[in-house]
Design a protein around this motif. Structure first.
Motif, PDB file in Angstrom:
ATOM      1  N   VAL A  70       0.844  -1.196   0.000  1.00 54.60           N
ATOM      2  CA  VAL A  70       0.000   0.000   0.000  1.00 54.60           C
ATOM      3  C   VAL A  70       0.881   1.248   0.000  1.00 54.60           C
ATOM      4  CG1 VAL A  70      -1.760   1.303   1.257  1.00 54.60           C
ATOM      5  CG2 VAL A  70      -1.833  -1.191   1.248  1.00 54.60           C
ATOM      6  N   PHE A  71       0.564   2.197  -0.867  1.00 53.39           N
ATOM      7  CA  PHE A  71       1.265   3.478  -0.825  1.00 53.39           C
ATOM      8  C   PHE A  71       0.249   4.602  -0.635  1.00 53.39           C
ATOM      9  CE2 PHE A  71      -0.045   3.700  -5.251  1.00 53.39           C
ATOM     10  CZ  PHE A  71      -0.256   5.055  -5.453  1.00 53.39           C
ATOM     11  N   SER A  72       0.683   5.686  -0.025  1.00 57.24           N
ATOM     12  CA  SER A  72      -0.153   6.874   0.164  1.00 57.24           C
ATOM     13  C   SER A  72       0.701   8.112  -0.041  1.00 57.24           C
ATOM     14  CB  SER A  72      -0.763   6.904   1.573  1.00 57.24           C
ATOM     15  OG  SER A  72      -1.620   5.802   1.790  1.00 57.24           O
ATOM     16  N   SER A  73       0.116   9.136  -0.627  1.00 58.23           N
ATOM     17  CA  SER A  73       0.812  10.407  -0.813  1.00 58.23           C
ATOM     18  C   SER A  73      -0.181  11.542  -0.652  1.00 58.23           C
ATOM     19  CB  SER A  73       1.478  10.474  -2.195  1.00 58.23           C
ATOM     20  OG  SER A  73       0.497  10.359  -3.217  1.00 58.23           O
ATOM     21  N   VAL A  74       0.320  12.682  -0.170  1.00 52.80           N
ATOM     22  CA  VAL A  74      -0.532  13.844   0.071  1.00 52.80           C
ATOM     23  C   VAL A  74       0.226  15.114  -0.312  1.00 52.80           C
ATOM     24  CG1 VAL A  74      -1.799  15.208   1.791  1.00 52.80           C
ATOM     25  CG2 VAL A  74      -1.750  12.722   1.974  1.00 52.80           C
ATOM     26  N   ALA A  75      -0.461  16.048  -0.928  1.00 52.72           N
ATOM     27  CA  ALA A  75       0.069  17.381  -1.197  1.00 52.72           C
ATOM     28  C   ALA A  75      -1.042  18.387  -0.913  1.00 52.72           C
ATOM     29  CB  ALA A  75       0.550  17.510  -2.641  1.00 52.72           C
ATOM     30  N   SER A  76      -0.666  19.624  -0.607  1.00 56.12           N
ATOM     31  CA  SER A  76      -1.682  20.630  -0.289  1.00 56.12           C
ATOM     32  C   SER A  76      -1.330  21.975  -0.913  1.00 56.12           C
ATOM     33  CB  SER A  76      -1.840  20.789   1.226  1.00 56.12           C
ATOM     34  OG  SER A  76      -0.670  21.336   1.803  1.00 56.12           O
ATOM     35  N   SER A  94       2.870  22.573  -1.542  1.00 50.49           N
ATOM     36  CA  SER A  94       3.962  21.715  -1.086  1.00 50.49           C
ATOM     37  C   SER A  94       3.479  20.286  -0.888  1.00 50.49           C
ATOM     38  CB  SER A  94       4.544  22.237   0.233  1.00 50.49           C
ATOM     39  OG  SER A  94       3.557  22.184   1.246  1.00 50.49           O
ATOM     40  N   PRO A  95       4.352  19.296  -1.155  1.00 46.56           N
ATOM     41  CA  PRO A  95       4.038  17.911  -0.801  1.00 46.56           C
ATOM     42  C   PRO A  95       4.095  17.747   0.709  1.00 46.56           C
ATOM     43  CG  PRO A  95       6.268  18.084  -1.639  1.00 46.56           C
ATOM     44  CD  PRO A  95       5.651  19.435  -1.814  1.00 46.56           C
ATOM     45  N   SER A  96       3.258  16.873   1.261  1.00 44.59           N
ATOM     46  CA  SER A  96       3.208  16.683   2.709  1.00 44.59           C
ATOM     47  C   SER A  96       3.839  15.382   3.152  1.00 44.59           C
ATOM     48  CB  SER A  96       1.753  16.744   3.200  1.00 44.59           C
ATOM     49  OG  SER A  96       1.155  17.977   2.879  1.00 44.59           O
ATOM     50  N   MET A  97       3.464  14.278   2.506  1.00 43.56           N
ATOM     51  CA  MET A  97       3.977  12.989   2.946  1.00 43.56           C
ATOM     52  C   MET A  97       3.893  11.950   1.843  1.00 43.56           C
ATOM     53  SD  MET A  97       1.243  10.712   3.217  1.00 43.56           S
ATOM     54  CE  MET A  97       1.806   9.543   4.420  1.00 43.56           C
ATOM     55  N   LEU A  98       4.705  10.907   1.993  1.00 46.54           N
ATOM     56  CA  LEU A  98       4.702   9.761   1.087  1.00 46.54           C
ATOM     57  C   LEU A  98       5.027   8.538   1.925  1.00 46.54           C
ATOM     58  CD1 LEU A  98       4.638   8.620  -1.842  1.00 46.54           C
ATOM     59  CD2 LEU A  98       7.113   9.018  -1.911  1.00 46.54           C
ATOM     60  N   SER A  99       4.198   7.488   1.830  1.00 47.29           N
ATOM     61  CA  SER A  99       4.445   6.290   2.632  1.00 47.29           C
ATOM     62  C   SER A  99       4.222   5.036   1.801  1.00 47.29           C
ATOM     63  CB  SER A  99       3.536   6.262   3.872  1.00 47.29           C
ATOM     64  OG  SER A  99       2.188   6.028   3.514  1.00 47.29           O
ATOM     65  N   LEU A 100       4.872   3.943   2.233  1.00 50.63           N
ATOM     66  CA  LEU A 100       4.777   2.664   1.544  1.00 50.63           C
ATOM     67  C   LEU A 100       4.812   1.551   2.588  1.00 50.63           C
ATOM     68  CD1 LEU A 100       4.873   0.921  -1.085  1.00 50.63           C
ATOM     69  CD2 LEU A 100       7.384   1.014  -0.875  1.00 50.63           C
ATOM     70  N   ILE A 101       3.902   0.590   2.448  1.00 54.10           N
ATOM     71  CA  ILE A 101       3.845  -0.578   3.329  1.00 54.10           C
ATOM     72  C   ILE A 101       3.970  -1.827   2.463  1.00 54.10           C
ATOM     73  CG2 ILE A 101       2.437  -1.883   4.961  1.00 54.10           C
ATOM     74  CD1 ILE A 101       1.132   0.769   5.752  1.00 54.10           C
ATOM     75  N   VAL A 102       4.876  -2.725   2.860  1.00 55.11           N
ATOM     76  CA  VAL A 102       5.149  -3.926   2.075  1.00 55.11           C
ATOM     77  C   VAL A 102       5.033  -5.152   2.984  1.00 55.11           C
ATOM     78  CG1 VAL A 102       6.815  -5.135   0.619  1.00 55.11           C
ATOM     79  CG2 VAL A 102       6.734  -2.624   0.611  1.00 55.11           C
ATOM     80  N   PRO A 103       4.144  -6.115   2.677  1.00 52.34           N
ATOM     81  CA  PRO A 103       4.060  -7.356   3.460  1.00 52.34           C
ATOM     82  C   PRO A 103       5.274  -8.243   3.212  1.00 52.34           C
ATOM     83  CG  PRO A 103       2.049  -6.964   2.178  1.00 52.34           C
ATOM     84  CD  PRO A 103       3.091  -6.031   1.659  1.00 52.34           C
ATOM     85  N   VAL A 104       5.737  -8.917   4.269  1.00 50.05           N
ATOM     86  CA  VAL A 104       6.857  -9.847   4.140  1.00 50.05           C
ATOM     87  C   VAL A 104       6.482 -11.199   4.753  1.00 50.05           C
ATOM     88  CG1 VAL A 104       8.708  -8.173   3.942  1.00 50.05           C
ATOM     89  CG2 VAL A 104       7.886  -8.810   6.212  1.00 50.05           C
ATOM     90  N   GLY A 105       5.229 -11.608   4.536  1.00 47.44           N
ATOM     91  CA  GLY A 105       4.773 -12.927   4.948  1.00 47.44           C
ATOM     92  C   GLY A 105       4.676 -13.097   6.442  1.00 47.44           C
ATOM     93  N   ALA A 106       5.215 -14.212   6.929  1.00 55.85           N
ATOM     94  CA  ALA A 106       5.099 -14.564   8.338  1.00 55.85           C
ATOM     95  C   ALA A 106       5.863 -13.617   9.254  1.00 55.85           C
ATOM     96  CB  ALA A 106       5.600 -15.996   8.553  1.00 55.85           C
ATOM     97  N   PHE A 107       6.747 -12.826   8.677  1.00 60.44           N
ATOM     98  CA  PHE A 107       7.543 -11.893   9.486  1.00 60.44           C
ATOM     99  C   PHE A 107       6.822 -10.573   9.741  1.00 60.44           C
ATOM    100  CE2 PHE A 107      10.553 -14.672   7.298  1.00 60.44           C
ATOM    101  CZ  PHE A 107      11.295 -15.143   8.374  1.00 60.44           C
ATOM    102  N   GLY A 108       5.605 -10.421   9.220  1.00 58.81           N
ATOM    103  CA  GLY A 108       4.862  -9.186   9.395  1.00 58.81           C
ATOM    104  C   GLY A 108       4.966  -8.287   8.181  1.00 58.81           C
ATOM    105  N   ASN A 109       4.912  -6.987   8.396  1.00 55.30           N
ATOM    106  CA  ASN A 109       4.986  -6.012   7.313  1.00 55.30           C
ATOM    107  C   ASN A 109       6.057  -4.971   7.609  1.00 55.30           C
ATOM    108  OD1 ASN A 109       2.799  -7.355   6.281  1.00 55.30           O
ATOM    109  ND2 ASN A 109       1.314  -5.728   6.709  1.00 55.30           N
ATOM    110  N   LEU A 110       6.604  -4.398   6.553  1.00 49.12           N
ATOM    111  CA  LEU A 110       7.551  -3.304   6.674  1.00 49.12           C
ATOM    112  C   LEU A 110       6.901  -2.010   6.179  1.00 49.12           C
ATOM    113  CD1 LEU A 110      10.826  -4.983   5.327  1.00 49.12           C
ATOM    114  CD2 LEU A 110      10.077  -4.752   7.709  1.00 49.12           C
TER     115      LEU A 110
END
Length: 399
Positions: A70-76, A94-110
């Motif tokens: 999942v990725f998310s980005s915001v600008a205002s 200006s841009p506010s934020m940018l995020s990324l979530i990556v699943p890594v299986g049994a080890f959870g998510n990063l």
């Protein structure tokens, strides 16, 4: 000391350009909203919301809530205005934020994110006519206070799903702060071409490490969330320069800097399948802030609450698109570190599903009013158009 400086600036009837006078109340610049568009449309609430497009900035535990990347980005786009003797308007994108979530299986998510955390831009200039000792002549005094910079942060974290649908998360933060302040004093005598100017420049920079932990605990239709942040003590480099005509004198020093810790408690309630309610309580321990400025700061509290409505969330995207659009609203109240100063924000937004609901386009409107009860008839108003883009994709297939 901060309030005395502000009184001095406001007391002079001058030609002025400034983005925000009250930003002087924050030692590191005015805090910016770093949450996703979905959270901002609900007044900034979301610490207790367990959903894909609420990102990791409010609660690291939300890193664990994903089977897809999942990725998310915001600008205002901001329109700032204030009134002294008249109303002034200034614009900023200006841009506010940018995020990324990556699943890594049994080890959870990063999880990973970048955000502009504070902004301290200020550009004050004055031209004041003074009575000259020379008959039928005037002297001119020029004054300037120009400040530019702020703080941004990088985050990397991990989230894990425990039993009973409980989620936990942890992030490591790297903060970078840079602020340049220029003070200009000029004097022109009478009708002559003689001009005398003194420039005093200060540049402060530091990099600091911090951590943030969070948890999300579902309980039926109610979900509780909590998060806390701590930034470690570091050294700040300060370079002072004084320029008089062609001569410049500079010196460098180091001071201890300790950004304030903070904590948030939030909850959400799924009233019906159409209605989601959320609220947060947030505190920043400015009374524990350490720097070379001995100004007295208070511990601040803020509260936010919001609601989201989806006409028919059970409808399939391709069947009736318009009934899957999300509508949100919220209200936020924030104290400033100086006694008597506060900010109130109203938010209104919509979220448009795209690509068979695997992505979401946020369009939000925010109106904020800042005021200080010690400054009569002075207010700052901020109008923001917030655009957010969120997407999800399953990069890895389970075997």
């Amino acid at each position: 000391m901060i309030r005395k400086l502000l009184f001095f600036v406001l007391a002079i009837v001058v030609s002025v350009y400034a983005e925000s006078y009250l930003s002087l109340y924050y030692p590191l610049g005015t805090p910016l909203q770093t949450s996703t568009g979905s959270a901002r449309s609900m007044g900034g609430s979301g610490t207790g919301v367990k959903e894909s497009f609420f990102g990791i900035s409010l609660n690291p535990a939300n890193i664990a809530n994903h089977e897809k990347s999942v990725f998310s980005s915001v600008a205002s786009f901001d329109v700032n205005s204030y009134n002294d003797t008249e109303r002034h308007y200034f614009y900023n994108f200006s841009p506010s934020m940018l995020s990324l979530i990556v699943p890594v299986g049994a080890f959870g998510n990063l999880g990973f994110s970048f955000a502009n955390r504070t902004k301290g831009d200020l550009n004050f200039r004055s031209v004041e006519e003074l009575q000259s000792p020379v008959p039928e002549s005037t002297d001119t005094l020029y004054t300037g206070l120009i400040r530019k910079g702020g703080m941004n942060e990088w985050q990397a974290g991990w989230g894990y799903h425990l039993a009973n649908d409980i989620q936990i998360g942890f992030t490591y933060k790297r903060l970078y702060y840079s602020m340049q302040t220029d003070r200009v004093y000029g004097f022109a005598s009478g009708e002559s071409s003689y001009y005398h100017e003194i420039q005093r420049n200060t540049e402060e920079t530091f990099a600091a490490n911090g951590v943030k932990v969070g948890a999300i605990l579902p309980w039926g239709d109610l979900t509780l969330g909590a998060a806390g942040e701590y930034v470690f003590v570091n050294e700040s480099d300060i370079v002072n320069s004084n320029k008089l005509r062609e001569d410049t004198i500079s010196n460098k020093s180091n001071v201890t800097i300790h950004p304030p810790p903070s904590a948030t408690i939030g909850l959400s309630y799924q009233l019906t399948s159409e209605w989601l309610l959320a609220a947060d309580i947030h505190t920043v321990l400015w009374d524990r802030f350490i720097s070379d400025d001995n100004s007295s700061l208070r511990r601040t509290y803020s509260t936010s609450a919001g609601a989201r409505y989806i006409p028919s969330p059970e409808y399939i995207f391709a069947t009736d698109y318009w009934r899957t659009i999300q509508y949100s609203t919220g209200l936020r109240y924030e104290q400033m570190p100086v006694e008597g100063a506060s900010e109130v924000t109203f938010t209104l937004g919509t979220a448009l599903p795209i690509q068979q609901s695997s992505a979401l386009l946020n369009i939000g409107f925010e109106y904020s009013r800042r005021r200080d009860t010690n400054l009569n008839d002075f207010t700052e108003d901020v109008f923001r158009l917030v655009i957010g883009l969120n997407g999800s994709q399953k990069w890895f297939q389970n075997r």
